[in-house]
Motif scaffolding. Structure first.
Motif, PDB file in Angstrom:
ATOM      1  N   ALA A  34       0.852  -1.191   0.000  1.00 32.08           N
ATOM      2  CA  ALA A  34       0.000   0.000   0.000  1.00 32.08           C
ATOM      3  C   ALA A  34       0.884   1.237   0.000  1.00 32.08           C
ATOM      4  O   ALA A  34       1.974   1.237   0.576  1.00 32.08           O
ATOM      5  CB  ALA A  34      -0.905   0.007   1.224  1.00 32.08           C
ATOM      6  N   HIS A  35       0.424   2.294  -0.633  1.00 36.36           N
ATOM      7  CA  HIS A  35       1.229   3.507  -0.757  1.00 36.36           C
ATOM      8  C   HIS A  35       0.638   4.700  -0.015  1.00 36.36           C
ATOM      9  O   HIS A  35       1.303   5.721   0.147  1.00 36.36           O
ATOM     10  CB  HIS A  35       1.411   3.845  -2.241  1.00 36.36           C
ATOM     11  CG  HIS A  35       2.071   2.735  -3.018  1.00 36.36           C
ATOM     12  ND1 HIS A  35       1.349   1.781  -3.699  1.00 36.36           N
ATOM     13  CD2 HIS A  35       3.377   2.411  -3.179  1.00 36.36           C
ATOM     14  CE1 HIS A  35       2.177   0.921  -4.270  1.00 36.36           C
ATOM     15  NE2 HIS A  35       3.412   1.280  -3.972  1.00 36.36           N
ATOM     16  N   GLN A  36      -0.583   4.568   0.424  1.00 38.48           N
ATOM     17  CA  GLN A  36      -1.205   5.554   1.298  1.00 38.48           C
ATOM     18  C   GLN A  36      -2.156   4.830   2.228  1.00 38.48           C
ATOM     19  O   GLN A  36      -2.639   3.728   1.911  1.00 38.48           O
ATOM     20  CB  GLN A  36      -1.987   6.614   0.503  1.00 38.48           C
ATOM     21  CG  GLN A  36      -1.141   7.726  -0.065  1.00 38.48           C
ATOM     22  CD  GLN A  36      -1.986   8.828  -0.686  1.00 38.48           C
ATOM     23  OE1 GLN A  36      -3.205   8.841  -0.562  1.00 38.48           O
ATOM     24  NE2 GLN A  36      -1.346   9.756  -1.364  1.00 38.48           N
ATOM     25  N   GLY A  37      -2.430   5.455   3.372  1.00 40.46           N
ATOM     26  CA  GLY A  37      -3.367   4.818   4.284  1.00 40.46           C
ATOM     27  C   GLY A  37      -3.816   5.743   5.391  1.00 40.46           C
ATOM     28  O   GLY A  37      -3.157   6.735   5.705  1.00 40.46           O
ATOM     29  N   TYR A  58      -0.708   7.640   6.534  1.00 37.77           N
ATOM     30  CA  TYR A  58       0.562   7.178   5.948  1.00 37.77           C
ATOM     31  C   TYR A  58       0.709   7.766   4.554  1.00 37.77           C
ATOM     32  O   TYR A  58      -0.148   7.566   3.696  1.00 37.77           O
ATOM     33  CB  TYR A  58       0.568   5.644   5.887  1.00 37.77           C
ATOM     34  CG  TYR A  58       1.821   5.036   5.286  1.00 37.77           C
ATOM     35  CD1 TYR A  58       2.932   4.780   6.073  1.00 37.77           C
ATOM     36  CD2 TYR A  58       1.875   4.720   3.931  1.00 37.77           C
ATOM     37  CE1 TYR A  58       4.070   4.210   5.527  1.00 37.77           C
ATOM     38  CE2 TYR A  58       3.005   4.159   3.381  1.00 37.77           C
ATOM     39  CZ  TYR A  58       4.105   3.907   4.183  1.00 37.77           C
ATOM     40  OH  TYR A  58       5.245   3.349   3.639  1.00 37.77           O
ATOM     41  N   ALA A  59       1.781   8.520   4.346  1.00 40.65           N
ATOM     42  CA  ALA A  59       2.131   9.070   3.026  1.00 40.65           C
ATOM     43  C   ALA A  59       0.990   9.866   2.406  1.00 40.65           C
ATOM     44  O   ALA A  59       0.693   9.726   1.215  1.00 40.65           O
ATOM     45  CB  ALA A  59       2.584   7.956   2.080  1.00 40.65           C
ATOM     46  N   HIS A  60       0.348  10.702   3.209  1.00 35.32           N
ATOM     47  CA  HIS A  60      -0.736  11.539   2.677  1.00 35.32           C
ATOM     48  C   HIS A  60      -0.218  12.423   1.557  1.00 35.32           C
ATOM     49  O   HIS A  60       0.849  13.023   1.660  1.00 35.32           O
ATOM     50  CB  HIS A  60      -1.323  12.401   3.793  1.00 35.32           C
ATOM     51  CG  HIS A  60      -2.354  13.373   3.342  1.00 35.32           C
ATOM     52  ND1 HIS A  60      -3.443  13.002   2.575  1.00 35.32           N
ATOM     53  CD2 HIS A  60      -2.475  14.718   3.533  1.00 35.32           C
ATOM     54  CE1 HIS A  60      -4.179  14.048   2.326  1.00 35.32           C
ATOM     55  NE2 HIS A  60      -3.620  15.111   2.886  1.00 35.32           N
ATOM     56  N   GLY A  61      -0.999  12.501   0.470  1.00 36.51           N
ATOM     57  CA  GLY A  61      -0.547  13.198  -0.726  1.00 36.51           C
ATOM     58  C   GLY A  61      -0.437  14.701  -0.588  1.00 36.51           C
ATOM     59  O   GLY A  61       0.209  15.351  -1.402  1.00 36.51           O
ATOM     60  N   ILE A  99      -1.923   9.458  -5.466  1.00 41.08           N
ATOM     61  CA  ILE A  99      -0.732   9.017  -4.754  1.00 41.08           C
ATOM     62  C   ILE A  99       0.453   9.721  -5.387  1.00 41.08           C
ATOM     63  O   ILE A  99       0.692   9.600  -6.586  1.00 41.08           O
ATOM     64  CB  ILE A  99      -0.554   7.488  -4.834  1.00 41.08           C
ATOM     65  CG1 ILE A  99      -1.681   6.789  -4.060  1.00 41.08           C
ATOM     66  CG2 ILE A  99       0.799   7.070  -4.288  1.00 41.08           C
ATOM     67  CD1 ILE A  99      -1.607   5.290  -4.096  1.00 41.08           C
ATOM     68  N   SER A 100       1.189  10.481  -4.594  1.00 39.34           N
ATOM     69  CA  SER A 100       2.254  11.304  -5.156  1.00 39.34           C
ATOM     70  C   SER A 100       3.580  11.053  -4.456  1.00 39.34           C
ATOM     71  O   SER A 100       3.634  10.576  -3.330  1.00 39.34           O
ATOM     72  CB  SER A 100       1.888  12.793  -5.036  1.00 39.34           C
ATOM     73  OG  SER A 100       1.747  13.154  -3.676  1.00 39.34           O
ATOM     74  N   SER A 101       4.646  11.371  -5.167  1.00 42.06           N
ATOM     75  CA  SER A 101       5.999  11.354  -4.618  1.00 42.06           C
ATOM     76  C   SER A 101       6.720  12.575  -5.173  1.00 42.06           C
ATOM     77  O   SER A 101       6.146  13.370  -5.917  1.00 42.06           O
ATOM     78  CB  SER A 101       6.727  10.061  -5.014  1.00 42.06           C
ATOM     79  OG  SER A 101       7.073  10.099  -6.388  1.00 42.06           O
ATOM     80  N   SER A 102       7.993  12.720  -4.851  1.00 38.07           N
ATOM     81  CA  SER A 102       8.763  13.846  -5.380  1.00 38.07           C
ATOM     82  C   SER A 102       8.955  13.737  -6.883  1.00 38.07           C
ATOM     83  O   SER A 102       9.296  14.705  -7.553  1.00 38.07           O
ATOM     84  CB  SER A 102      10.132  13.911  -4.689  1.00 38.07           C
ATOM     85  OG  SER A 102      10.854  12.714  -4.932  1.00 38.07           O
ATOM     86  N   LEU A 103       8.679  12.547  -7.433  1.00 36.83           N
ATOM     87  CA  LEU A 103       8.900  12.307  -8.856  1.00 36.83           C
ATOM     88  C   LEU A 103       7.637  12.478  -9.698  1.00 36.83           C
ATOM     89  O   LEU A 103       7.709  12.558 -10.920  1.00 36.83           O
ATOM     90  CB  LEU A 103       9.469  10.903  -9.073  1.00 36.83           C
ATOM     91  CG  LEU A 103      10.805  10.621  -8.372  1.00 36.83           C
ATOM     92  CD1 LEU A 103      11.226   9.185  -8.609  1.00 36.83           C
ATOM     93  CD2 LEU A 103      11.885  11.579  -8.869  1.00 36.83           C
TER      94      LEU A 103
END
Length: 204
Positions: A34-37, A58-61, A99-103
């Motif tokens: 999972a990438h967000q939660g 977890y890893a909120h966008g 779902i986001s990252s620095s990339l």
């Protein structure tokens, strides 16, 4: 079962709901890809009503604030709490959740919402998002986990209701084999496990 034993052992003895929420998401997200939660706890407002309160994320966008409170029946999380059944969405478009990252950002994700239950009552709701579909193995594990950790939430709630010192004798043993949950407590504290009258009426 090894992973299930790891989680139940890790959470036993915890006394803060926020700590349990953070530990769960931190360990659970990478395990099931999972990438967000988020985790919401079903709490009594003190006025005879219940609401879901954000415990951890977890890893909120970052696109807007997560709701601190959710009413029963509101959105996927609120509906999951009422129905006490998992809700799964696949190929969710980016305008629904990102779902986001620095990339960069992901365009499509899958969402899984699961109730945390104890003796048929909702204790919390976990929502997870992934870039791909959740595997059958991950879904099966999550079902077992949410059934098992309900005892942890129930214990902490009992401690909060009676005071941190009054529940010194409360002991919860989660037996992974057969997913059987056994409960033991000091006789004077057994009443603390009773569900509030309003909760029974509404079936939470």
């Amino acid at each position: 079962k090894t992973n299930l034993a790891k989680f139940t052992g890790m959470l036993q003895g915890q006394r803060e709901l926020s700590t349990v929420g953070q530990m769960l998401l931190t360990e659970l997200a990478p395990l099931v890809n999972a990438h967000q939660g988020t985790i919401y706890h079903l709490a009594d407002t003190g006025t005879g009503y219940y609401e879901l309160r954000l415990l951890s994320s977890y890893a909120h966008g970052g696109e807007g604030e997560l709701p601190a409170k959710i009413s029963l029946g509101e959105g996927l999380v609120g509906q999951c709490a009422v129905e006490k059944k998992r809700i799964m969405l696949t190929h969710v478009p980016s305008n629904f959740i990102t779902i986001s990252s620095s990339l960069g950002d992901a365009q499509q994700v899958s969402i899984l919402v699961l109730p945390v239950l104890f003796e048929g009552h909702t204790k919390a709701v976990i929502e997870l998002a992934t870039l791909q579909s959740f595997s059958a193995g991950s879904q099966a594990f999550l079902e077992l986990l949410t059934q098992s950790i309900g005892a942890v939430f129930n214990t902490i709630e009992a401690t909060m209701r009676t005071g941190h010192g009054a529940c010194a004798h409360v002991e919860i043993q989660v037996r992974v084999s057969g997913q059987h949950v056994a409960r033991a407590a000091h006789p004077a504290q057994l009443h603390s496990y009773s569900q509030p009258a309003v909760g029974r009426q509404h079936g939470w």
